[in-house]
Design an enzyme around this catalytic site. Structure first.
Site, PDB file in Angstrom:
ATOM      1  N   TYR A  41      -6.157  -3.046  24.011  1.00  0.00           N
ATOM      2  CA  TYR A  41      -5.046  -2.297  23.414  1.00  0.00           C
ATOM      3  C   TYR A  41      -3.719  -2.910  23.847  1.00  0.00           C
ATOM      4  CZ  TYR A  41      -2.306   1.616  21.666  1.00  0.00           C
ATOM      5  OH  TYR A  41      -1.397   2.374  20.979  1.00  0.00           O
ATOM      6  N   SER A  62      -4.920   0.213  15.887  1.00  0.00           N
ATOM      7  CA  SER A  62      -3.501   0.573  15.941  1.00  0.00           C
ATOM      8  C   SER A  62      -2.721  -0.560  16.615  1.00  0.00           C
ATOM      9  CB  SER A  62      -3.328   1.913  16.653  1.00  0.00           C
ATOM     10  OG  SER A  62      -2.078   2.476  16.393  1.00  0.00           O
ATOM     11  N   ASP A  87      -3.126   7.165   5.943  1.00  0.00           N
ATOM     12  CA  ASP A  87      -2.626   6.981   7.306  1.00  0.00           C
ATOM     13  C   ASP A  87      -1.097   7.090   7.276  1.00  0.00           C
ATOM     14  OD1 ASP A  87      -1.948   6.215   9.866  1.00  0.00           O
ATOM     15  OD2 ASP A  87      -3.360   4.549   9.952  1.00  0.00           O
ATOM     16  N   HIS A  95      -5.165   8.010  10.283  1.00  0.00           N
ATOM     17  CA  HIS A  95      -5.171   7.096  11.426  1.00  0.00           C
ATOM     18  C   HIS A  95      -6.437   7.246  12.276  1.00  0.00           C
ATOM     19  CE1 HIS A  95      -2.959   4.176  13.728  1.00  0.00           C
ATOM     20  NE2 HIS A  95      -3.097   4.859  14.845  1.00  0.00           N
TER      21      HIS A  95
END
Length: 692
Positions: free
Chosen positions: A454, A534, A617, A652
């Site tokens: 991430y 993301s 989203d 999302h």
């Protein structure tokens, strides 16, 4: 594969960024997903992806196994309000979790709210709950089609009937109840004038809603039209004296802290500069207890007397490890520390005296901690890579933990192990790397490996359970979780080292982890897949455009790929504290240098890539994925497939029903395993044998 891709028309859109001309031929894909030409493009892309999986038994095999793995009971940590306990439960394959209310923790209780009855396809999700202090009323938020927009209702807990209250255009809010249950504070936005899934969300209002009144009657308690990026998160003190207001302007861990008497008056600033993270824990009269990263950025607990607001007294000083959380339970602090990516729990009196450590079941994470100051119990939800989230009661004053649930999971975790290694980034930084794999793993360079990361927004990747990943492990896959700079694992300095002009450090760290997996003999380039969602999707996009030869396959979910225009949609502008903005001439160069969309080179052989998103989203708008997919497909210089899977009536990821999760990951794993050279038959122990 080129001939199979739908044609994506190219426009002559050109932008001038401070003298640099940038083409944006797929700008038309930024339109609403409901427009006919975008809807047609989505349908044609999904048809190509469907054909890829058609007739392949691997996805069907994995889907069946995922359904078996998901089919086990799950529970959240109980929350006690008054004499009632509230808990989310799922019997296994229910599309959405069901809210129960019980007379005591661990009791069977009764269903208070079942969102599965609200829609046939399970796309209406319960995305927030908050019970009044006496447990008589429940405020709950519902979201449809995965949107961040939430509509709030109020239910009588005793009768199970809804009141007339209905609050709309609510997003990213806390609920702060008045002690008598007569109302609560919350944040709302104005109704969008354009497309609700694209329009920028700015200038919210903090409002007081009184139970039994119309939303139009809500009192605006605080707003700053001159600061449209500010967002408000309210709390009421346990003694019913103060309204405390946390104000953020972005995703950065810095905020303002205001307070005022609960009965009214002007807000007074306790923290009036965006310099530190300062969070209200509780109070004794005019003494506020705060958790803050002021100092070296590792976190501490301080006491502040409102009569001398500039004097901060350390109660729990900074240590060697990150203080990630602090709560007041049974009139003492329960402190969550993070040590090299896993959690420790410690106790401390309100005077600062250590009360010992709460022994956790193993190496893992505290996914939730609930409890209140005037109770003699609290609850935690503990999880690890190989243990499902499990609820425990925390009893006082002993501090002993009692297991409340026993997930009956059809998976033999004893066959697998978790270890931690460290990769070295080009600048010498040691990057932690969790590895999960079968005990009999051979370091022969031929294991399919999945590297996940991430690296942003101060988010820490602590050990967490994922049902989906069990199917990967059972097929002989290695799971690697990288703790990259940009995250929060080692405090403020670690986070800031992966932001703005330093964002390249995040990609360097991830690439270093990939190279570590290869040179240590765990896997090889052709057997290595990378994954992220993301901001992690941005990570995957940047790495496949910078080092396409290093990876065998990639999966990027709901990713941020257009770094020059991300700030123009919904809440995107609030990410600028991590990313920077292209309309700033000093920040444009480093954004343009790594923006995945703008660094795709025609004729390059990119790894087999699957991009996934939802057509609704409204956090990372799907145009990011649409434009990146069209660009990669047009540029691909070899036969490795570039596929995009666009789920309809999805956002999302929030509130996605269980069957949709199973369908998605059956195809994700099938894609990655197929492209890494795995067949339809598992290379690991047969699933039913593995389940014991």
């Amino acid at each position: 594969m080129h001939d199979s891709y739908p044609e994506s028309k190219r426009d002559a859109q050109i932008d001038d960024f401070h003298g640099t001309v940038v083409a944006d031929p797929y700008r038309w894909l930024e339109q609403s997903a409901e427009t006919p030409e975008v809807r047609d493009w989505i349908a044609r892309q999904n048809e190509v992806t469907r054909c890829y999986f058609e007739g392949d038994p691997l996805a069907a095999q994995i889907r069946r196994r995922l359904a078996e793995l998901w089919n086990h009971p799950r529970e959240s940590a109980p929350v006690r309000k008054g004499k009632r306990y509230f808990q989310l439960r799922n019997s296994g394959l229910q599309k959405q979790d069901v809210l129960f209310v019980m007379p005591e923790a661990g009791a069977a209780g009764r269903i208070l709210l079942d969102p599965n009855t609200l829609s046939r396809d399970g796309r209406v999700a319960l995305t927030g709950t908050s019970a009044s202090p006496d447990g008589e009323l429940l405020a709950y938020g519902l979201s449809e089609a995965g949107s961040d927009w939430t509509t709030w209702h109020v239910r009588n807990v005793a009768t199970g009937e809804d009141l007339a209250d209905r609050l709309e255009w609510v997003k990213f809010t806390s609920l702060a109840w008045l002690r008598d249950g007569s109302g609560f504070y919350y944040q709302r936005f104005e109704e969008p004038q354009g497309d609700r899934y694209l329009e920028r969300n700015e200038a919210p209002k903090l409002c007081l809603h009184r139970i039994g009144t119309e939303q139009s009657e809500d009192v605006v308690v605080f707003e700053r039209q001159d600061e449209p990026s500010w967002m408000f998160f309210a709390a009421t003190s346990d003694d019913d004296r103060y309204l405390v207001l946390h104000i953020s302007r972005s995703t950065e861990p810095r905020n303002l802290l205001y307070y005022r008497p609960l009965e009214g008056g002007e807000f007074q600033p306790l923290v009036d500069e965006f310099e530190d993270q300062v969070l209200f824990i509780g109070n004794d009269g005019d003494t506020f207890y705060l958790r803050t990263d002021r100092g070296n950025g590792m976190g501490k607990v301080v006491a502040v007397d409102l009569a001398s607001p500039t004097v901060w007294r350390d109660l729990v000083p900074e240590g060697d490890y990150l203080l990630e959380g602090a709560g007041l339970v049974a009139n003492e602090f329960v402190l969550t520390y993070q040590e090299h990516g896993s959690h420790r729990l410690r106790r401390c009196s309100t005077g600062g005296e250590p009360q010992g450590e709460i022994e956790l079941p193993g190496l893992g994470s505290v996914a939730a901690l609930t409890g209140e100051r005037d109770h003699d119990e609290g609850f935690i939800l503990f999880t690890s890579f190989l243990e499902p989230p499990t609820a425990y009661r925390l009893s006082y004053p002993s501090g002993k933990m009692e297991r409340l649930s026993d997930p009956d999971l059809p998976f033999d975790a004893s066959r697998y192990l978790v270890r931690q290694e460290f990769a070295e980034s080009p600048d010498g930084t040691r990057v932690p790397l969790f590895l999960v794999h079968h005990r009999d793993l051979e370091r022969n360079g031929d294991n399919p490996a999945l590297l996940y990361g991430y690296g942003g927004f101060n988010v820490s990747l602590t050990p967490a359970f994922s049902v989906n990943r069990l199917a990967w492990l059972e097929r002989g896959g290695v799971l690697a979780i990288a703790n990259l700079r940009g995250g929060g694992e080692y405090g403020r300095e670690w986070h800031e080292a992966g932001t703005l002009e330093r964002k390249q450090n995040v990609f360097d760290d991830f690439i270093a982890c990939a190279e570590h997996l290869i040179w240590s003999g765990i896997t090889s380039t052709k057997r290595l897949a990378i994954q992220g969602g993301s901001n992690g999707g941005l990570l995957v996009g940047a790495c496949i455009t910078q080092r396409p030869e290093l990876f065998g396959a990639a999966h990027a979910a709901v990713g941020v790929f257009d770094m020059l225009r991300y700030h123009l949609f919904t809440v995107g502008s609030r990410w600028a504290s991590d990313f920077g903005r292209a309309d700033d001439p000093e920040q444009f160069p480093f954004l343009h240098a790594y923006s995945p969309l703008h660094n795709v080179q025609p004729g390059t052989c990119y790894p087999a890539t699957l991009l996934t998103t939802g057509d609704h989203d409204d956090r990372v708008v799907p145009a990011h994925t649409f434009k990146f997919a069209a660009t990669l497909q047009a540029a691909q210089g070899c036969d490795h497939p570039i596929l995009v899977r666009i789920e309809t009536r999805a956002g999302h990821g929030m509130g996605k029903p269980t069957d949709a999760i199973i369908d998605e990951y059956a195809e994700v794993w099938a894609f990655l395993l197929k492209e890494l050279g795995e067949g339809a038959e598992s290379t690991a122990t047969h699933p039913r044998e593995a389940a014991g």
